[in-house]
Write an enzyme that holds these catalytic residues in place. Sequence first.
Site: not given
Ligand code: OKP
Ligand code: ZN
Length: 347
Positions: A163, A199, A201, A288
Amino acid sequence: MLTFYNEQHSQHQGRHEFFRGQQVPCFETPARADAVLAELGRRGLGRIVTPHGVPLMSLERIHTPRYLHFLRNAWSEWVALDPANASKDAFPSVWPVRTLRSDVEPDNFCARLGLYSMDSGTPLTAGTWSAAKTGADCAVNAAHALRLGERSAFVLSRPPGHHAGADFYGGYCFLNNAALAAQHMLDDGARKVAILDLDYHHGNGTQSIFYQRDDVLFISLHADPRDEFPFYLGHADERGEGAGLGYNLNLPLPAGTTATAWLAALETACIRLGSFGADALVVSLGVDTFAGDPLSRFALHSADYLRVGERLAWLGLPTAFIFEGGYAVKELGVNVVNVLEGFETAL
Ligand code: OKP
Ligand code: ZN
């Protein structure tokens, strides 16, 4: 497989993050890397290597000097605001959104925290710089190892990186390890490098860094940003810009995606990878996508990760795996190491 392990990772340990206006315990914890390291040991997979430190100039291949300067000094500036801050994580509270200027760097530290960040979910702590810098060292070292003839390498590091952009942090990420690995392979003589982001995200930082370039193909499989972090990037119509047009491929998937649909999207990614003709591959390896993950609405199971590794091995490319997300700590080690073992045993 050579594993470059970030021994400083536990220096970065947030006390809490903000979620829906509340302070909640951090998801991104030292226990995550510990779980993967323990599983690597149990399975006897590869050698653990300590990276050598790279000069800051190596990080400037991806990040702006101003951002690196900010990040390196952020903690001492935070504490200088008020000695009581030493026992509090640093969080931004103001951001230069549309109509506000981000081209003038303010003197005020809180204003700079906002200028160089994208969310309030990412605590900046006393050990953040040393952990992130040592993680970046791992990524650059892995790139060099591949150029020297290693078939594959694993960067076991946290905080994650995908990110983080050229000049901002967020989404638990500070330095973009995948982008650093790709750029250093190009600097060492690779002509084209592909980055595959698995990932849950979208890897908005990595996409933005290479968006106008045709020497780095970025492909990402992720949850639809209409409903999942990072929200403001990762749509299917983002295909690259200028010389980079056609060298960015987003494959957003709906909530509830199971292994069958996810592996079909991986196949689409692999076909594009094949036509690109990369000299090397960087995999942003977040797990994830796991059914039990607290941040995810995908439903892959542990055995599926063996197939993922196997499929990537068939691409026949020198491959650097970079640890990104994955928060179901009990299964995390098995899920990550399954990808690596699937890759190794397919060779
Ligand atoms: C980082 B990576 C949960 C809020 C989540 C950000 C997620 C970041 C993910 N309470 N906010 O890509 O695994
Ligand atoms: Zn992620």
